[in-house]
Design a protein around this motif. Structure first.
Motif: not given
Length: 143
Positions: A124-143
């Motif tokens: 869906f997102y690709q069809t409406i013009g959004w681009k996948e960005v693979n320039e960063a990793k996502t990190y998360a931490k619960l605080v």
């Protein structure tokens, strides 16, 4: 009979109905650390007042987008349309409202996360013009 979908701002009164819709939708992962609880969604809406939207059919919410911004970028946290209302332009309209609102706040870059296994949303997102960005990793931490 043709459906007449109405769009409006997502308010705190909508949280319970929207959460129930999200919980019933495949491809949506609800976080159990509190951010996707009623109080977590309330905090997001109040902090980002007027940035999120719902779509209604005859008073029943059939789609919703939860958004926020940090002064530099806008973020789409959840976008869901009930399965039997898909492919009618509802998600695109919710995103158009989001883009218009963010632009009016001088926010010109939007970001979102899509689960790896949610191929329908990716397409869906690709069809409406959004681009996948693979320039960063996502990190998360619960605080």
């Amino acid at each position: 009979m043709e459906q007449l979908i109405q769009y409006r701002t997502f308010t705190t009164e909508d949280i319970t109905e929207v959460l129930q819709m999200w919980q019933k939708t495949s491809g949506v992962r609800m976080h159990e650390n509190g951010e996707d609880s009623e109080s977590g969604i309330r905090q997001c809406i109040l902090r980002n007042e007027g940035l999120s939207f719902v779509a209604e059919d005859d008073g029943v919410i059939v789609g919703a987008v939860l958004n926020g911004e940090d002064g530099r970028r806008g973020y789409i946290y959840h976008l869901v349309v009930k399965e039997n209302y898909r492919k009618q332009g509802i998600a695109s309209q919710l995103l158009a409202l989001t883009e218009q609102k963010m632009s009016s706040l001088n926010i010109h870059k939007l970001a979102l996360f899509v689960l790896d296994e949610n191929e329908g949303a990716q397409k869906f997102y690709q069809t409406i013009g959004w681009k996948e960005v693979n320039e960063a990793k996502t990190y998360a931490k619960l605080v």
